[in-house]
Design an enzyme around this catalytic site. Structure first.
Site, PDB file in Angstrom:
ATOM      1  N   ARG A 173      12.217  45.555  -9.074  1.00 42.90           N
ATOM      2  CA  ARG A 173      12.167  45.792  -7.617  1.00 42.90           C
ATOM      3  C   ARG A 173      13.171  46.887  -7.215  1.00 42.90           C
ATOM      4  O   ARG A 173      12.888  47.717  -6.371  1.00 42.90           O
ATOM      5  CB  ARG A 173      12.490  44.508  -6.852  1.00 42.90           C
ATOM      6  CG  ARG A 173      11.627  43.312  -7.201  1.00 42.90           C
ATOM      7  CD  ARG A 173      10.272  43.322  -6.514  1.00 42.90           C
ATOM      8  NE  ARG A 173       9.559  42.118  -6.869  1.00 42.90           N
ATOM      9  CZ  ARG A 173       8.682  42.024  -7.883  1.00 42.90           C
ATOM     10  NH1 ARG A 173       8.372  43.098  -8.588  1.00 42.90           N
ATOM     11  NH2 ARG A 173       8.087  40.880  -8.167  1.00 42.90           N
ATOM     12  N   GLU A 198       4.272  25.366  -8.588  1.00 41.32           N
ATOM     13  CA  GLU A 198       3.659  26.691  -8.421  1.00 41.32           C
ATOM     14  C   GLU A 198       2.751  27.054  -9.590  1.00 41.32           C
ATOM     15  O   GLU A 198       3.209  27.597 -10.589  1.00 41.32           O
ATOM     16  CB  GLU A 198       4.750  27.771  -8.273  1.00 41.32           C
ATOM     17  CG  GLU A 198       4.139  29.155  -8.046  1.00 41.32           C
ATOM     18  CD  GLU A 198       5.175  30.274  -7.886  1.00 41.32           C
ATOM     19  OE1 GLU A 198       6.385  30.007  -8.021  1.00 41.32           O
ATOM     20  OE2 GLU A 198       4.753  31.414  -7.658  1.00 41.32           O
ATOM     21  N   LYS A 241       2.722  25.460  -4.182  1.00 39.71           N
ATOM     22  CA  LYS A 241       2.813  26.905  -3.945  1.00 39.71           C
ATOM     23  C   LYS A 241       1.743  27.592  -4.787  1.00 39.71           C
ATOM     24  O   LYS A 241       1.994  27.974  -5.929  1.00 39.71           O
ATOM     25  CB  LYS A 241       4.220  27.397  -4.331  1.00 39.71           C
ATOM     26  CG  LYS A 241       4.373  28.904  -4.249  1.00 39.71           C
ATOM     27  CD  LYS A 241       5.825  29.335  -4.292  1.00 39.71           C
ATOM     28  CE  LYS A 241       5.926  30.843  -4.346  1.00 39.71           C
ATOM     29  NZ  LYS A 241       7.254  31.350  -4.065  1.00 39.71           N
ATOM     30  N   SER A 244       2.620  35.466  -2.562  1.00 36.00           N
ATOM     31  CA  SER A 244       1.893  36.662  -2.121  1.00 36.00           C
ATOM     32  C   SER A 244       1.294  37.448  -3.282  1.00 36.00           C
ATOM     33  O   SER A 244       0.364  38.249  -3.062  1.00 36.00           O
ATOM     34  CB  SER A 244       2.780  37.555  -1.243  1.00 36.00           C
ATOM     35  OG  SER A 244       3.937  38.006  -1.902  1.00 36.00           O
ATOM     36  N   GLY A 245       1.804  37.265  -4.485  1.00 38.10           N
ATOM     37  CA  GLY A 245       1.118  37.760  -5.679  1.00 38.10           C
ATOM     38  C   GLY A 245       0.802  39.246  -5.754  1.00 38.10           C
ATOM     39  O   GLY A 245      -0.160  39.628  -6.414  1.00 38.10           O
ATOM     40  N   GLY A 246       1.564  40.082  -5.052  1.00 32.58           N
ATOM     41  CA  GLY A 246       1.316  41.519  -5.142  1.00 32.58           C
ATOM     42  C   GLY A 246       0.432  42.059  -4.022  1.00 32.58           C
ATOM     43  O   GLY A 246       0.148  43.255  -3.963  1.00 32.58           O
ATOM     44  N   ARG A 297       7.505  39.215  -2.562  1.00 37.33           N
ATOM     45  CA  ARG A 297       7.284  40.630  -2.260  1.00 37.33           C
ATOM     46  C   ARG A 297       6.795  40.880  -0.838  1.00 37.33           C
ATOM     47  O   ARG A 297       7.215  41.846  -0.193  1.00 37.33           O
ATOM     48  CB  ARG A 297       6.282  41.218  -3.271  1.00 37.33           C
ATOM     49  CG  ARG A 297       6.912  41.533  -4.594  1.00 37.33           C
ATOM     50  CD  ARG A 297       5.860  41.711  -5.667  1.00 37.33           C
ATOM     51  NE  ARG A 297       5.292  40.425  -6.067  1.00 37.33           N
ATOM     52  CZ  ARG A 297       4.346  40.278  -7.001  1.00 37.33           C
ATOM     53  NH1 ARG A 297       3.862  41.356  -7.597  1.00 37.33           N
ATOM     54  NH2 ARG A 297       3.905  39.084  -7.333  1.00 37.33           N
TER      55      ARG A 297
HETATM   56  P1  13P Z   1       5.465  36.793  -4.645  1.00 42.07           P
HETATM   57  O1  13P Z   1       5.222  36.343  -3.239  1.00 42.07           O
HETATM   58  O2  13P Z   1       6.041  38.170  -4.740  1.00 42.07           O
HETATM   59  O3  13P Z   1       4.248  36.581  -5.511  1.00 42.07           O
HETATM   60  O4  13P Z   1       6.617  35.868  -5.229  1.00 42.07           O
HETATM   61  C1  13P Z   1       6.594  34.526  -5.004  1.00 42.07           C
HETATM   62  C2  13P Z   1       7.246  33.809  -6.111  1.00 42.07           C
HETATM   63  O5  13P Z   1       8.179  33.059  -5.890  1.00 42.07           O
HETATM   64  C3  13P Z   1       6.728  33.996  -7.476  1.00 42.07           C
HETATM   65  O6  13P Z   1       7.224  32.979  -8.293  1.00 42.07           O
END
Ligand code: 13P
Length: 341
Positions: free
Chosen positions: A34, A178, A220, A262-264, A294
């Site tokens: 990042r 998650e 999550k 949010s996954g990108g 992100r």
């Molecule tokens: P993102 O929202 O960037 O996908 O990250 C969330 C997260 O905690 C990934 O483990």
């Protein structure tokens, strides 16, 4: 207080209408990536300064109920000489911590991953609890491709997530569970829906087998979306409909909160999708909110650039995204709000 009482209080603090969770738990390799995007070296001091910027953003507690931290942050101090992680609890934000130790390829399998970190987990949780941490996070990762994730990969990760969640609850720590189906690839919305449904069904089966109390966990998941290289882009309404269908089929109504990763996705897309879910399904049995990394932090990093003189505008960028996602949690976001300050 009994463990069950502690878990209940923590859930009530974490799962609140109009609030979501900030994921600030990037591991050392991830935060280095990042920072590289803004030409900044990932030194310990830069990481400390950045997390202080996030945790001290004015009014954050209006929209953020919890923050996921990384182990290193728990031993860092702010510029006033106080432990950085204490900043959150002081303003009524629940502090939590990522406890998995990352993923590796699953042996003798093709493109499945397995997440590590169960050894000594109970002892680590006791230490984290003594530092004020009230919830934990464990991420399992699934890649979509020709024959993967395999049934074995899905079963192994469900078992690990369930054992992790059981250990957390035994320690009075709320588990964030998650299971992330990655959006990398050319797959379409339907394929993501099929895989996400298989993953989540197996996860809840395993949680049940391990006596995990559904009322005391937060899920999550990924949103059900087209792959990042798919030629057919789904709309927020299509994504919301597909995601809700999978959740209804797999997640018990006893689960209090579902906080999406949010996954990108771009910040605007993640917010629009969350809004569509809440606008289209106001009667969903779970609170549908965010636990973005992100999608909350990207505009912050772009404004900060590692420069002390940019802290204020960077914090404003965080507040703006948190506020818009808070509106999306209530189904009250409209895209034109992006143009306002
Ligand atoms: P993102 O929202 O960037 O996908 O990250 C969330 C997260 O905690 C990934 O483990």
């Amino acid at each position: 207080m009994t463990n069950a009482d502690q878990l209940q209080v923590t859930i009530e603090d974490m799962v609140q209408p109009g609030k979501g969770i900030l994921a600030a738990d990037e591991s050392l390799p991830t935060i280095a990536k990042r920072f590289a995007a803004i030409n900044l070296k990932s030194t310990e001091d830069h990481r400390r300064a950045y997390r202080q910027l996030l945790f001290s953003a004015p009014d954050l507690e209006k929209y953020i109920s919890g923050v996921i931290e990384f182990d290193e942050t728990l031993s860092q101090i702010d510029t006033n000489g106080r432990p950085l992680h204490e900043l959150l609890a002081r303003r009524g934000i629940v502090p939590g911590v990522k406890v998995d130790k990352g993923k590796s390829p699953l042996a003798l399998s093709n493109n499945d991953f397995m997440t590590f970190g169960l050894d000594g987990l109970a002892e680590r949780l006791q230490r984290y609890k003594s530092l004020g941490m009230r919830f934990a996070k464990w991420r399992a990762v699934y890649k979509i491709g020709g024959t993967f994730p395999s049934a074995m990969g899905i079963a192994v990760n469900a078992e690990m997530l369930a054992i992790y969640a059981a250990i957390c609850q035994e320690q009075g720590i709320v588990p964030i569970v998650e299971p992330e189906v990655l959006n990398d690839g050319t797959h379409d919305l339907d394929q993501c829906a099929r895989v996400t449904e298989a993953v989540q069904a197996e996860v809840f089966n395993a949680l049940h087998r391990h006596h995990v109390v559904f009322e005391h966990l937060v899920l999550k998941p990924n949103m059900v979306t087209h792959g990042s290289m798919c030629s057919k882009q789904a709309s927020p309404d299509e994504i919301a409909e597909a995601t809700l269908r999978v959740l209804c089929r797999t997640v018990p109504a006893a689960v209090p909160g579902i906080n999406f990763l949010s996954g990108g996705m771009s910040p605007e897309t993640a917010t629009a999708n969350l809004n569509a879910m809440n606008a289209n399904s106001p009667d969903a049995p779970w609170l549908l909110s965010f636990s973005f990394g992100r999608a909350l932090q990207q505009p912050v990093l772009q404004r900060w650039l590692g420069k002390p003189e940019n802290i204020e505008p960077a914090q404003e960028a965080l507040l703006k995204r948190a506020r818009l996602n808070s509106l999306a949690q209530k189904g009250q976001y409209v895209a034109s709000m992006e143009l306002e300050n």
